[in-house]
Write a protein that holds these residues in place. Structure first.
Motif, short mmCIF file in Angstrom:
data_model
loop_
_atom_site.label_atom_id
_atom_site.label_comp_id
_atom_site.label_asym_id
_atom_site.label_seq_id
_atom_site.Cartn_x
_atom_site.Cartn_y
_atom_site.Cartn_z
N PRO A 104 -3.85 5.27 -1.32
CA PRO A 104 -2.48 5.78 -1.41
C PRO A 104 -2.27 6.76 -2.57
O PRO A 104 -1.38 7.60 -2.51
N LEU A 105 -3.10 6.64 -3.60
CA LEU A 105 -2.92 7.48 -4.79
C LEU A 105 -3.51 8.88 -4.62
O LEU A 105 -3.31 9.75 -5.46
N LYS A 120 0.65 8.82 -15.56
CA LYS A 120 0.00 10.08 -15.20
C LYS A 120 1.04 11.16 -14.86
O LYS A 120 0.82 12.34 -15.11
N VAL A 156 1.09 12.40 -1.75
CA VAL A 156 1.07 12.30 -3.21
C VAL A 156 0.53 13.58 -3.83
O VAL A 156 1.09 14.10 -4.80
N TRP A 204 -6.43 15.10 -10.36
CA TRP A 204 -5.72 13.84 -10.08
C TRP A 204 -6.53 12.99 -9.09
O TRP A 204 -6.79 11.81 -9.34
N SER A 227 -11.61 6.01 -11.03
CA SER A 227 -11.12 4.75 -11.57
C SER A 227 -11.32 3.61 -10.55
O SER A 227 -11.81 2.53 -10.87
N SER A 231 0.82 -1.22 0.00
CA SER A 231 0.00 0.00 0.00
C SER A 231 0.84 1.26 0.00
O SER A 231 0.44 2.28 -0.54
N TRP A 252 10.32 10.57 -9.71
CA TRP A 252 9.14 10.25 -8.88
C TRP A 252 9.28 8.86 -8.28
O TRP A 252 9.13 8.66 -7.07
N ALA A 271 -9.65 11.61 -10.59
CA ALA A 271 -9.39 10.55 -11.57
C ALA A 271 -9.09 9.21 -10.88
O ALA A 271 -9.63 8.17 -11.27
N VAL A 272 -8.25 9.23 -9.86
CA VAL A 272 -7.90 7.95 -9.22
C VAL A 272 -9.09 7.39 -8.43
O VAL A 272 -9.31 6.18 -8.39
N LYS A 293 3.06 16.19 -4.06
CA LYS A 293 4.01 15.95 -5.15
C LYS A 293 3.40 16.32 -6.52
O LYS A 293 4.10 16.77 -7.41
N VAL A 294 2.10 16.08 -6.64
CA VAL A 294 1.42 16.35 -7.91
C VAL A 294 1.36 17.86 -8.17
O VAL A 294 1.43 18.30 -9.33
N PRO A 311 1.93 0.93 -5.05
CA PRO A 311 0.93 1.67 -5.83
C PRO A 311 1.42 3.02 -6.33
O PRO A 311 0.94 3.53 -7.33
N LEU A 312 2.41 3.61 -5.61
CA LEU A 312 2.88 4.94 -5.97
C LEU A 312 3.88 4.93 -7.12
O LEU A 312 4.25 5.97 -7.64
#
Lengths: 190, 190
Positions: free
Chosen positions: B86-87, A95, B92, B104, B111, A82, A104, B107-108, B95-96, A86-87
């Protein structure tokens, strides 16, 4: 394919598929592989491993009997499945975009491996938790392979490095290796 | 804090902490909270829940007895804890970058919820797996709260939506809610 024989939907390079292939090899379960070129990444395959453990406890247990040690095994497995994998999986890197994806992937693996190395220093024996192989080891080896693919310097993680090398000498980790799968392209074969 | 009483390092808004708070409430375990403003996100808290289940099977089981149903529970839990959360966690999104983080996250989550809705259509009864509450439900509710925070349109996910609403009527999901924690700032209180 043979009736009644389990079928694994597998992708040679997927670390999630590899975890399950190691479990099947350790349990001595004969299975068919149905290769799929695009896979739904993520940690879902831990559910398969827990199921195998509950329905096929022999010949090798993948969870210790002691509840605290079991929690250690699951903590390490979840940290990888986890907290790291996944990262840095394919869909996330797409993406992120081609230019920054290597940086990254290295950043998330280094961050996760820092935490993992720290945990292992108090749980590890020969393997991730003591001297018995466990689900945590099934998660470790494919993740280290991903780290190598992304050129992460492993010298800062001596415990991770040592356990990974020990595990890779075992038959179950070799037959399940991405370089030896039915869908492995020639350039990736061992 | 009282000797022998378990201590949960918790952050009011963390979906991972919330999962564990629900488990503790369902198990009727009295505990102290030690709030921490920055948390290590990820799915590691599933190890805590599995440990609670093994050491405190009463008054409420969080895993069914049947191995196939247990696999369904873990598949759904892992889909959320490894495949979605986690996404879209804080580290995260940082970082994005600010400009694209809402798109982002949406979208995750979309999905993941597409896959989850599909799975639930074959496993769900009143709850995620049949008519008994399970670890999967502990994962669902905090993830739906995250989806709402990121303004995801839930109308495409009728099963997710229905189960979430049912669960939120239960005491254990209410006392553990981010709006009612010791570290909840006034503007987030119910």
């Amino acid at each position: 394919m043979q009736a009644g024989k389990p079928v694994l939907y597998s992708y040679f390079r997927s670390s999630c598929s590899w975890r399950v292939r190691i479990a099947l090899a350790l349990k001595g379960i004969d299975y068919d592989i149905l290769p799929i070129s695009l896979i739904k990444d993520g940690g879902q395959q831990l559910a398969i491993i827990e199921y195998l453990e509950e329905t096929r406890p022999t010949p090798v247990r993948l969870l210790p009997q002691d509840p605290k040690k079991r929690a250690h095994v699951r903590m390490i497995s979840d940290l990888i499945a986890s907290g790291i994998q996944p990262l840095q999986n394919l869909s996330v890197l797409k993406k992120v975009g081609q230019e920054t994806q290597l940086a990254w992937a290295q950043a998330v693996i280094n961050s996760g491996f820092g935490a993992l190395e720290h945990v292992l220093q108090s749980t590890a024996g020969k393997y991730c938790v003591g001297n018995e192989i466990s689900m945590a080891d099934l998660c470790l080896v494919p993740q280290v392979a991903n780290a190598e693919r992304f050129k992460v310097d492993l010298s800062s993680y001596p415990t991770i490095n040592r356990i990974n090398k020990t595990l890779l000498t075992m038959e179950a980790f070799q037959v399940s290796h991405p370089s030896r799968q039915p869908d492995t392209p020639p350039e990736f074969q061992a």
